[in-house]
Design a protein around this motif. Sequence first.
Motif, PDB file in Angstrom:
ATOM      1  N   GLY A   1      10.530  -6.081   3.900  1.00 21.60           N
ATOM      2  CA  GLY A   1       9.427  -5.039   3.602  1.00 21.60           C
ATOM      3  C   GLY A   1       7.981  -5.087   4.162  1.00 21.60           C
ATOM      4  N   ARG A   2       7.577  -6.588   3.872  1.00 19.59           N
ATOM      5  CA  ARG A   2       6.246  -6.784   4.257  1.00 19.59           C
ATOM      6  C   ARG A   2       6.119  -6.759   5.721  1.00 19.59           C
ATOM      7  NH1 ARG A   2       9.229 -10.581   6.360  1.00 19.59           N
ATOM      8  NH2 ARG A   2       8.954 -12.279   8.114  1.00 19.59           N
ATOM      9  N   SER A   3       3.928  -6.303   5.540  1.00 18.07           N
ATOM     10  CA  SER A   3       3.273  -5.809   6.249  1.00 18.07           C
ATOM     11  C   SER A   3       1.538  -6.454   6.469  1.00 18.07           C
ATOM     12  CB  SER A   3       3.554  -4.175   6.501  1.00 18.07           C
ATOM     13  OG  SER A   3       2.802  -3.451   7.068  1.00 18.07           O
ATOM     14  N   ILE A   4       1.456  -6.251   7.470  1.00 16.16           N
ATOM     15  CA  ILE A   4      -0.168  -6.326   7.358  1.00 16.16           C
ATOM     16  C   ILE A   4      -0.645  -5.264   7.314  1.00 16.16           C
ATOM     17  CG2 ILE A   4       0.082  -8.603   7.183  1.00 16.16           C
ATOM     18  CD1 ILE A   4      -0.455  -9.420   9.891  1.00 16.16           C
ATOM     19  N   ARG A   5       0.029  -3.807   7.649  1.00 17.31           N
ATOM     20  CA  ARG A   5      -0.877  -3.285   8.292  1.00 17.31           C
ATOM     21  C   ARG A   5      -1.986  -3.137   7.269  1.00 17.31           C
ATOM     22  NH1 ARG A   5      -0.481   0.129  11.804  1.00 17.31           N
ATOM     23  NH2 ARG A   5       1.000  -0.121  13.279  1.00 17.31           N
ATOM     24  N   SER A   6      -2.690  -2.539   7.612  1.00 18.16           N
ATOM     25  CA  SER A   6      -4.337  -1.793   6.373  1.00 18.16           C
ATOM     26  C   SER A   6      -5.087  -0.612   7.478  1.00 18.16           C
ATOM     27  CB  SER A   6      -5.156  -3.357   7.033  1.00 18.16           C
ATOM     28  OG  SER A   6      -5.929  -3.345   5.571  1.00 18.16           O
ATOM     29  N   MET A   7      -6.193  -0.936   5.975  1.00 21.01           N
ATOM     30  CA  MET A   7      -7.612  -0.050   7.260  1.00 21.01           C
ATOM     31  C   MET A   7      -8.666  -0.405   7.544  1.00 21.01           C
ATOM     32  SD  MET A   7      -5.838   3.165   7.204  1.00 21.01           S
ATOM     33  CE  MET A   7      -7.800   4.078   6.806  1.00 21.01           C
ATOM     34  N   MET A   8      -8.930  -0.503   8.560  1.00 20.36           N
ATOM     35  CA  MET A   8     -10.617  -0.868   8.606  1.00 20.36           C
ATOM     36  C   MET A   8     -11.648   0.464   8.832  1.00 20.36           C
ATOM     37  SD  MET A   8      -9.608  -4.380  10.984  1.00 20.36           S
ATOM     38  CE  MET A   8     -11.158  -5.530  10.733  1.00 20.36           C
ATOM     39  N   ILE A   9     -12.754   0.414   7.975  1.00 20.58           N
ATOM     40  CA  ILE A   9     -13.358   1.260   8.088  1.00 20.58           C
ATOM     41  C   ILE A   9     -13.039   2.638   8.488  1.00 20.58           C
ATOM     42  CG2 ILE A   9     -15.938   0.493   8.594  1.00 20.58           C
ATOM     43  CD1 ILE A   9     -15.635   0.913  11.474  1.00 20.58           C
ATOM     44  N   GLY A  10     -12.130   3.339   7.492  1.00 17.32           N
ATOM     45  CA  GLY A  10     -11.145   4.534   7.985  1.00 17.32           C
ATOM     46  C   GLY A  10     -10.425   4.705   8.917  1.00 17.32           C
ATOM     47  N   GLU A  11      -9.952   3.334   9.715  1.00 11.48           N
ATOM     48  CA  GLU A  11      -8.704   2.999  10.590  1.00 11.48           C
ATOM     49  C   GLU A  11      -7.685   2.481  10.737  1.00 11.48           C
ATOM     50  OE1 GLU A  11     -10.487   1.639  14.495  1.00 11.48           O
ATOM     51  OE2 GLU A  11     -12.431   2.435  14.066  1.00 11.48           O
ATOM     52  N   GLN A  12      -6.319   2.981  11.036  1.00 10.26           N
ATOM     53  CA  GLN A  12      -5.858   2.132  10.435  1.00 10.26           C
ATOM     54  C   GLN A  12      -5.081   1.361  11.299  1.00 10.26           C
ATOM     55  OE1 GLN A  12      -2.377   2.354   9.483  1.00 10.26           O
ATOM     56  NE2 GLN A  12      -2.557   4.266   7.743  1.00 10.26           N
ATOM     57  N   VAL A  13      -4.654   0.215  11.326  1.00  8.94           N
ATOM     58  CA  VAL A  13      -4.777  -1.586  12.121  1.00  8.94           C
ATOM     59  C   VAL A  13      -3.573  -1.845  11.740  1.00  8.94           C
ATOM     60  CG1 VAL A  13      -7.143  -1.033  12.422  1.00  8.94           C
ATOM     61  CG2 VAL A  13      -5.905  -2.253  10.382  1.00  8.94           C
ATOM     62  N   ALA A  14      -3.140  -2.291  13.218  1.00 10.18           N
ATOM     63  CA  ALA A  14      -1.448  -3.453  12.921  1.00 10.18           C
ATOM     64  C   ALA A  14      -1.779  -4.451  11.392  1.00 10.18           C
ATOM     65  CB  ALA A  14      -1.231  -3.584  14.144  1.00 10.18           C
ATOM     66  N   MET A  15      -3.356  -4.705  11.431  1.00 10.39           N
ATOM     67  CA  MET A  15      -3.404  -6.156  10.942  1.00 10.39           C
ATOM     68  C   MET A  15      -5.331  -6.420  10.993  1.00 10.39           C
ATOM     69  SD  MET A  15      -3.022  -9.223  13.631  1.00 10.39           S
ATOM     70  CE  MET A  15      -3.172 -10.678  12.547  1.00 10.39           C
ATOM     71  N   PRO A  16      -5.615  -6.603   9.422  1.00 11.71           N
ATOM     72  CA  PRO A  16      -7.127  -6.772   9.449  1.00 11.71           C
ATOM     73  C   PRO A  16      -7.960  -7.048  10.018  1.00 11.71           C
ATOM     74  CG  PRO A  16      -5.777  -7.355   7.597  1.00 11.71           C
ATOM     75  CD  PRO A  16      -4.746  -6.902   8.345  1.00 11.71           C
ATOM     76  N   VAL A  17      -8.039  -7.386  10.878  1.00 12.55           N
ATOM     77  CA  VAL A  17      -8.972  -8.176  12.079  1.00 12.55           C
ATOM     78  C   VAL A  17      -8.908  -7.026  13.617  1.00 12.55           C
ATOM     79  CG1 VAL A  17      -8.070  -9.895  13.551  1.00 12.55           C
ATOM     80  CG2 VAL A  17      -7.194 -10.268  11.557  1.00 12.55           C
ATOM     81  N   ALA A  18     -10.411  -7.701  13.446  1.00 14.58           N
ATOM     82  CA  ALA A  18     -10.830  -6.354  15.033  1.00 14.58           C
ATOM     83  C   ALA A  18     -10.806  -7.624  16.033  1.00 14.58           C
ATOM     84  CB  ALA A  18     -11.706  -5.784  14.347  1.00 14.58           C
ATOM     85  N   LEU A  19     -11.191  -7.212  17.582  1.00 17.24           N
ATOM     86  CA  LEU A  19     -11.776  -8.457  18.532  1.00 17.24           C
ATOM     87  C   LEU A  19     -13.439  -8.381  18.293  1.00 17.24           C
ATOM     88  CD1 LEU A  19      -8.730  -8.206  19.426  1.00 17.24           C
ATOM     89  CD2 LEU A  19      -9.726  -8.363  21.626  1.00 17.24           C
ATOM     90  N   ALA A  20     -14.033  -9.780  18.259  1.00 21.61           N
ATOM     91  CA  ALA A  20     -15.529  -9.695  18.260  1.00 21.61           C
ATOM     92  C   ALA A  20     -15.828  -9.197  19.034  1.00 21.61           C
ATOM     93  CB  ALA A  20     -15.686 -11.237  16.954  1.00 21.61           C
ATOM     94  N   PRO A  21     -17.368  -9.029  19.603  1.00 14.49           N
ATOM     95  CA  PRO A  21     -17.575  -9.008  20.708  1.00 14.49           C
ATOM     96  C   PRO A  21     -18.532 -10.401  21.418  1.00 14.49           C
ATOM     97  CG  PRO A  21     -19.201  -8.589  18.742  1.00 14.49           C
ATOM     98  CD  PRO A  21     -18.032  -8.885  18.929  1.00 14.49           C
TER      99      PRO A  21
END
Length: 240
Positions: free
Chosen positions: A58-78
Amino acid sequence: MLVYTNIEDLRRHYVRRTPKMFYDYAESGSWTEQTFRENTSDFQHIHLKQRVAVDMSGRSIRSMMIGEQVAMPVALAPVGLTGMQSADGEIKAARAAEKFGVPFTLSTMSICSIEDVAEHTTQPFWFQVYTLKDDDFMRRLFERAKAAKCSAIVVTVDLQVLGQRHKDLKNGLSAPPKLTAKSIANMATKIPWGLEMLKTKRRSFGNIVGHAKGVTDPSSLSAWTAEAFDVSVKTLKDTE
Ligand SMILES: Cc1cc2nc3c(=O)[nH]c(=O)nc-3n(C[C@H](O)[C@H](O)[C@H](O)COP(=O)(O)O)c2cc1C
């Protein structure tokens, strides 16, 4: 079918496919490129410690980033000029991020505009701004981002003064690319890239050309860029 298993595989594909001026833009740094090299080499000193005999179910890297559900705590940088690396690159990256479930950040210096990306995605994306001197342009950028339902504004505070990037100067980096004997000779070896580019109308800075005062075509853009950044970061201080 090609199997890509790591970033180095992608980099090798990328160097074969992309004109030198755009490859060098992403794969180089300013001055001696010391920071650029260390941005990679420093990671080699980080080691992950393996834990054993722990329940791994049951391991998961799902997370929240500024109020949004994300599959992993990473965003594509500009990343500026993505649409020159590959035709409609920002739309492709935003759709990939959406499919994977992480936020995409659109750069002010993108090729596809805010409206282009909004039109081709279903999830809100983030929008990056610089601290620019032109208040009107900034205000309109915010309005456009709001109209496109962007869910966050990412403020870049480390580019009041443009770095001296030697490879970009030598390559004559521009969007659309300047047609010189050297750039034409290089682009002639990048046929799939060129064919895709011919199919899209997005070949210059979509958020700026036609929007910033006095920038009606790509040729007036370099003068705007040289003047646009607020060296004092006054814009930020005023909003504190
Ligand atoms: C080729 C390239 C283009 C970039 N363009 C932008 C940009 O247009 N706007 C911006 O705010 N940051 C830009 N950045 C900075 C990145 O968004 C990011 O903050 C930086 O690379 C640090 O993150 P990293 O350690 O994951 O690389 C760019 C970085 C690279 C390598």
